[in-house]
Design an enzyme around this catalytic site. Structure first.
Site, short mmCIF file in Angstrom:
data_model
loop_
_atom_site.label_atom_id
_atom_site.label_comp_id
_atom_site.label_asym_id
_atom_site.label_seq_id
_atom_site.Cartn_x
_atom_site.Cartn_y
_atom_site.Cartn_z
N TRP A 93 0.83 -1.21 0.00
CA TRP A 93 0.00 0.00 0.00
C TRP A 93 0.86 1.25 0.00
CZ3 TRP A 93 -4.36 -1.05 -1.93
CH2 TRP A 93 -5.06 -2.22 -1.60
N ASP B 20 -1.85 6.84 5.98
CA ASP B 20 -2.86 5.89 5.51
C ASP B 20 -3.19 5.03 6.72
OD1 ASP B 20 -4.24 3.71 4.59
OD2 ASP B 20 -2.85 3.23 2.97
N LYS C 129 -12.66 -1.63 6.64
CA LYS C 129 -11.94 -2.50 7.57
C LYS C 129 -12.46 -2.33 9.00
CE LYS C 129 -8.80 -2.89 4.05
NZ LYS C 129 -7.91 -2.18 3.16
#
Ligand SMILES: *Cc1c(COP(=O)(O)O)cnc(C)c1O
Length: 360
Positions: A103, A171, A195
Site C-alpha cells: 500500500w 494511511d 476495515k
C-alpha cells in the site's frame, strides 16, 4: 437465530452484529419517513442529521481538536494516494515516504505524478516484516507519509515517527479507530471504511484546517476545500455507507470508546500470537515481534500442503477469510474491531488442534 460465520476477512470485513440488526430494523421505514435511508435525499433533514451525528461522534471518540475537519469522501484510500499529493505538494519541496509494503508503494507511485518523492526508509529488504526504526524526516518538505498498519504483511507502527514542522500524513485504512491516537501528531489521516469503520464506499479523512487549502488550483472534486466547505455534501455522498459508519461509531461509543476497543484488540491478537509463539515453530509469524499488528496476524505453516489443508478444514468450522495474501503466503487472521474475542479464541483452539493432529 441466523448462523453467523467467524469472519476474519481482511476487507471488506466484519461489522458489529448490533449494527447490522439496527440497519435491518430501520431499513424499510427510516425514522418515520416511510422510506428507506437508501431512498432519501442527501439534502433531507434526516440525512443531514446522519452526517452531522457521524461527524460529532468521530470528533468525540477520537478526541479531535477543533482545528481539524472530518470529511467523508469517495474513491477509497486509493484515491487519497493522489488527493494527498495533489493538495499538499508544494513547489520545490519534496514529499517523504516510508515504504512498509504494497500500500505504501502504491501511495508513492501516485505521489510521483505531483512532485519529487523521497523514500526515507523501507523494510522491503525483509519482505516488509518489520517497521523501520529511527525514521527521520528532513526539514523543508511538503509532507511526510506513513502507512500505520500494513494489512498484507501484518505489521503496525507502535510509536509514530517524530517530525519537525511538516505535516505527517498516515494511511490509517486498516487500523483506523482501533486504538486511541493523538490526532495532533498528524496533518492528515485517511481510511476507507471497509476495515474498521463501516461498509465499503466511503473514506474518512481527518485533516488540519491549514492543509485544506494550500492555494493550489485543482479540479473541483479532488480539492479538499470543495468537500470541507460543503460538509462533504458538495455532490451526492454514499449515504448508506455513511449511515452505517454512524451506527458503528455509536457502537464504539456504547461499549466504552477507544480504550475499550484497544483493550479488546490487544486481547484478541495476544490470543493468536500466543498460540503462534507456543507452537514450537509449527506456526511461524511473518512480522517481527516488535512490529506485530493487532489487526492482521500473518503466519506460515511448515508446508504449503499443510497450509492448504488448514484453510480447507477451517471452512468446515465457518472460519472465513484466513488465507494469507499471495505476497506473504500462509495465513492471515484479521482481527478488526468488530471481530469478537470469542472468534479469536475459537480460531486459536482450532489451530492448536490442527497442530496436534499434524505433529508426531
Ligand atoms: C485496504 C487498504 C487500502 C485500499 O483501500 P481502497 O478503499 O480499496 O482503496 C489502502 N491502504 C491500506 C493500508 C489498506 O489496508
Amino acid at each position: 437465530m441466523v448462523k453467523r460465520a467467524y469472519n476474519f476477512n481482511p476487507g471488506p470485513a466484519a461489522l458489529p452484529l448490533p449494527v447490522l440488526e439496527k440497519v435491518k430494523e430501520e431499513l424499510l421505514d427510516y425514522h418515520g419517513t416511510g422510506m428507506s435511508i437508501l431512498e432519501i435525499s442527501h439534502r433531507s433533514k434526516e440525512f443531514e442529521n446522519v452526517i452531522n451525528d457521524a461527524n460529532e461522534l468521530m470528533r468525540k471518540i477520537y478526541n479531535i481538536p477543533d482545528e481539524y475537519k472530518v470529511l467523508w469522501l469517495q474513491g477509497g484510500s486509493s484515491t487519497q494516494f493522489y488527493m494527498v499529493p495533489a493538495n499538499l505538494m508544494l513547489e520545490g519541496k519534496p514529499a517523504e515516504y516510508v515504504n512498509t509494503g504494497s500500500w505504501s508503494k502504491k501511495a508513492i507511485k501516485e505521489a510521483k505524478f505531483y512532485g519529487d518523492v523521497n523514500v526515507v526508509a523501507s523494510s522491503e529488504d525483509k519482505n516488509f516484516s518489520y517497521i523501520p526504526s529511527n525514521v527521520s524526516f528532513n526539514d523543508n518538505i511538503s509532507y511526510a507519509h506513513i502507512t500505520s498498519n500494513n494489512t498484507i504483511y501484518g505489521t503496525q507502527w507502535q510509536n509514530y515517527p517524530a517530525i519537525g514542522d511538516a505535516p505527517l500524513v498516515s494511511d490509517m485504512c486498516s487500523d483506523f479507530l482501533s486504538r486511541p491516537v493523538d490526532i495532533k501528531k498528524f496533518g492528515v489521516l485517511y481510511a476507507s471504511a471497509q476495515k474498521n469503520l463501516g461498509p465499503a464506499g466511503v473514506t474518512a479523512v481527518l485533516i488540519r484546517e491549514d492543509l485544506i487549502n494550500r492555494g493550489k488550483a485543482l479540479p473541483t472534486m479532488i480539492s479538499y476545500k470543495t468537500h470541507a466547505e460543503k460538509n462533504s455534501l458538495f455532490n451526492t455522498p454514499p449515504c448508506f455507507s455513511i449511515y452505517v459508519c454512524k451506527l458503528v461509531l455509536e457502537w464504539i461509543k456504547s461499549i466504552g470508546g477507544l480504550n475499550e476497543i484497544e483493550k479488546r484488540n490487544k486481547k484478541k491478537s495476544s490470543i493468536v500470537y500466543g498460540l503462534i509463539d507456543k507452537s514450537n515453530g509449527f506456526y511461524k509469524g511473518h512480522a517481527e515481534p516488535n512490529s506485530r499488528s493487532n489487526m492482521n496476524v500473518t503466519f506460515r505453516l511448515p508446508s504449503e500442503e499443510l497450509e492448504a489443508e488448514c484453510i480447507n478444514q477451517a471452512k468446515g468450522k465457518c472460519f472465513v477469510g484466513i488465507k494469507g495474501h499471495r505476497s506473504v503466503g500462509g495465513m492471515r487472521i484479521s482481527l478488526y474491531n468488530a471481530v469478537p474475542v470469542e472468534a479469536a479464541e475459537e480460531v486459536a483452539e482450532f489451530l492448536k488442534e490442527f497442530q496436534e493432529a499434524h505433529t508426531q
